[in-house]
Design an enzyme around this catalytic site. Structure first.
Site, short mmCIF file in Angstrom:
data_model
loop_
_atom_site.label_atom_id
_atom_site.label_comp_id
_atom_site.label_asym_id
_atom_site.label_seq_id
_atom_site.Cartn_x
_atom_site.Cartn_y
_atom_site.Cartn_z
N SER A 57 20.24 68.68 -24.14
CA SER A 57 21.11 67.32 -24.18
C SER A 57 22.23 67.44 -22.96
O SER A 57 22.78 68.39 -22.77
CB SER A 57 21.83 67.35 -25.34
OG SER A 57 20.75 67.40 -26.57
N CYS A 80 23.84 65.93 -34.11
CA CYS A 80 23.08 66.53 -32.98
C CYS A 80 23.29 68.27 -33.27
O CYS A 80 24.58 68.67 -33.62
CB CYS A 80 23.76 66.26 -31.72
SG CYS A 80 23.00 67.08 -30.31
N ASP A 94 19.53 64.15 -32.77
CA ASP A 94 19.16 64.80 -31.41
C ASP A 94 19.24 66.20 -32.03
O ASP A 94 20.00 66.68 -32.01
CB ASP A 94 20.21 64.36 -30.32
CG ASP A 94 19.75 65.31 -29.24
OD1 ASP A 94 18.65 65.87 -29.11
OD2 ASP A 94 20.44 65.37 -28.24
N TRP A 117 17.45 70.00 -33.16
CA TRP A 117 16.20 71.10 -32.67
C TRP A 117 16.36 72.30 -33.80
O TRP A 117 17.16 72.38 -34.40
CB TRP A 117 16.46 71.65 -31.53
CG TRP A 117 17.84 72.20 -31.10
CD1 TRP A 117 18.40 73.68 -31.38
CD2 TRP A 117 18.89 71.43 -30.58
NE1 TRP A 117 19.58 73.74 -31.14
CE2 TRP A 117 20.04 72.49 -30.47
CE3 TRP A 117 19.45 70.22 -30.08
CZ2 TRP A 117 21.29 72.10 -30.29
CZ3 TRP A 117 20.56 70.02 -29.78
CH2 TRP A 117 21.38 71.04 -29.82
#
Length: 607
Positions: free
Chosen positions: A387, A559, A604, A606
């Site tokens: 990012s 995020c 966002d 992961w």
């Protein structure tokens, strides 16, 4: 009936972002050969998918789709056009036969959305499903899910084609080795992804096949203490014509560790500087080489092949023929079969123990594969996405990223080092010497500040999850300087200890003082007896948050880690809606689902 086998055709399309779906597609085509069925792999981006109905004109044809889901239930970049076509078309697919295997991750919302949609939509358009949709979960074990599905898929395919469900047990080579003795080194690939010599002679536009070599302007350690290494890098993109927005991702192409490559060369007993080409044995195949050729074994193992991930079962199976010790051969073959004990052995010996190719070669000393076959079998080394931690309004010619170096000891006592993060850590900037470079390109994302500067934003980003918010906050500061009325901006950050890893502390406190950040909440998980995380802090300001969300059109951004944090944050918002807004649990879930659909709750994340 071998002579008529060329009338049986399987075409395997893949939607792949990080290479796994493409690898699975290749494996299915290789399986098909073992059954005497002709197969080919196809990238939907390179085909006019509106021609799909014409498959019915080919007798005994079957279309298989290996479809990964990316981001927030979106198609992968290479399947975007195909997805758009499926949504728009009303063409009949009657007479077309298909099967789908989806690749997803249960940690995320919209689990396996793309595989599920493809399976449902093709059937709606009249195509005949010859085998049930397979769903692979990367949060569990994608490889095992694929093996299990495949084990039942092939008998169904054989029945469909009317062939015996017996496969040749041998390993089939897809590529043949050509060794070049006298070759001009200017014609040899040394890491380029598309055009030869594109790294010496850089030409825009820059993208996945033509990355820009961005000089590293700054590489500094962010944390003041603790055992981890967090770093801030600034990549200089001046002169590249590359544009980005706060919230986009930068993709970088890393290199494998040089000592690791050398150890592989020694163990395999080869001269790594031999110049080679691996040439597809199927003249008609659209994939001529497994990676750019001609090249050297050294360049292939350094730039093109993944040598650090745990090996997949197909690699173990194909390598087994090269083990001279019968017990070692048996171990390799057993792990590649779909019996429950085979799966259990693979899970413990490879997955849990994280054995990569070098570990397997070290622990099975009789295994001596030819290096060219190994290079054919290993998956491609993939780009890594980070990012972006800056705003182009403030930093038009540089891209910032914030990364934590990955290094730990595995169950076999070996040290695992993350490929990209350790490679980036070594990109040290020293006065008087040329700046190190990073091959990169920008991938657009849906993670965007609201159109209106006055719309309130709630940002939640613990650890390196703070990255895109550094860009957002810089942009809000810029909007404020332009004289725009800026809405509330609240940041929830989390780390372990205030005096160790409170990264960007000075900048954040400056932004707070300037009134750009209206509230800064930080959870220090280990500074007290009980753990405190961002979701706990959300609950503490529940009344104000609900008012912003329910009455002021606030946008929520999350995020960082998907497995625990994003889930817990999501649950905390549900609780806030129930406790303050008086919603039932079902209503709360619905409420935030709608915010997501409207683009007011963005993630966002992961894992």
């Amino acid at each position: 009936a071998v002579h008529s086998s060329d009338t049986r055709n399987v075409i395997v399309f893949y939607g792949s972002q990080t290479g796994t779906a493409e690898e699975f597609a290749n494996r299915l085509v290789k399986d098909a050969q073992r059954y005497g069925i002709k197969g080919m792999v196809a990238d939907p981006e390179e085909y006019d998918m509106s021609e799909l109905p014409r498959l019915r004109e080919i007798d005994s044809s079957l279309a298989v789709f290996c479809m990964a889901t990316y981001g927030e239930g979106e198609p992968t970049d290479n399947a975007q056009d195909f997805y758009d076509w499926m949504q728009m078309t009303d063409d009949s697919l009657e007479g077309v036969h298909f099967a789908v295997f989806g690749l997803g991750n249960k940690t995320y919302d919209h689990y396996n959305a793309m595989g599920t949609y493809t399976d449902k939509r093709l059937a709606e358009l009249g195509a005949t499903r010859i085998f049930d949709l397979g769903l692979g979960d990367d949060d569990g074990n994608l490889e095992e899910d694929f093996i299990s599905w495949k084990g039942q898929f092939w008998p169904a395919v054989c029945e469909f084609f009317g062939v015996q469900a017996t496969q040749e047990e041998c390993s089939i080579r897809q590529f043949e080795l050509v060794v070049h003795s006298d070759v001009n080194m200017n014609e040899v690939y040394t890491g380029e992804l598309g055009r030869l010599l594109s790294f010496q002679d850089q030409k825009p536009p820059f993208d996945a096949k033509n990355p820009f070599l961005a000089p590293v302007a700054i590489n500094r350690k962010l944390n003041k203490g603790g055992s981890r290494h967090l770093m801030h890098l600034e990549l200089d993109i001046s002169g590249s014509k590359i544009r980005y927005d706060a919230g986009d991702h930068v993709a970088v192409y890393p290199m494998n560790d040089v000592p690791l490559v050398n150890r592989l060369g020694e163990r395999l007993g080869v001269d790594l500087d031999t110049v080679i080409t691996l040439k597809n044995l199927d003249e008609e195949a659209n994939k001529k080489h497994p990676f750019p050729c001609p090249t050297t074994y050294r360049a292939a193992l350094t730039h093109y092949l993944d040598i650090t991930s745990p090996l997949h079962t197909n690699v173990l199976f194909d390598l087994s023929q090269y083990a001279s010790d019968p017990e070692e051969k048996e171990i390799l073959r057993k792990m590649a079969c779909s019996s429950s004990e085979g799966k259990a052995l693979y899970h413990s010996w490879v997955v849990e123990s994280e054995r990569n190719i070098l570990a397997v070669l070290e622990d099975l000393p009789s295994l001596r594969p030819p290096i060219d076959h190994l290079c054919e079998l290993l998956p491609r080394l993939q780009a890594r996405y980070y990012s972006i931690a800056s705003s182009a309004k403030v930093h038009p010619s540089s891209i910032h990223i914030c990364v934590v170096v990955l290094e730990y000891t595995t169950k076999t006592g070996r040290v695992f080092k993350g490929v990209a993060t350790n490679w980036l850590k070594d990109k040290v900037v020293t006065d008087g010497s040329p700046r190190p470079t990073v091959p990169m390109y920008v991938r657009k994302s849906q993670f965007r500040l609201p159109f209106r500067a006055s719309t309130p934003v709630i940002m939640i980003g613990p650890g390196t999850g703070i990255a895109p918010f550094m860009g957002f906050i810089q942009e809000r500061a810029w909007q404020k300087e332009q004289g725009k009325e800026t809405g509330e901006a609240i940041l929830y950050f989390g780390c372990r200890h205030r005096n160790e890893d409170f990264i960007y502390q000075e900048e954040l406190e400056e932004f707070e003082k300037a009134g750009v950040l209206t509230q800064l909440h930080v959870a220090f998980s280990r500074d007290q007896e009980h753990k405190v995380y961002v979701q706990h802090l959300l609950k503490q300001s529940k009344d104000h948050l609900w008012k912003l969300i329910h009455s002021s059109n606030a946008h929520i951004y999350v995020c960082g880690d998907a497995r625990n944090m994003a889930r817990d944050v999501h649950a905390a918002f549900h609780e806030i809606a129930e406790e303050v807004g008086g919603l039932t649990h079902t209503q709360a879930v619905d409420y935030f689902q709608r915010l997501m659909t409207k683009g007011r709750y963005s993630q966002d994340v992961w894992s």
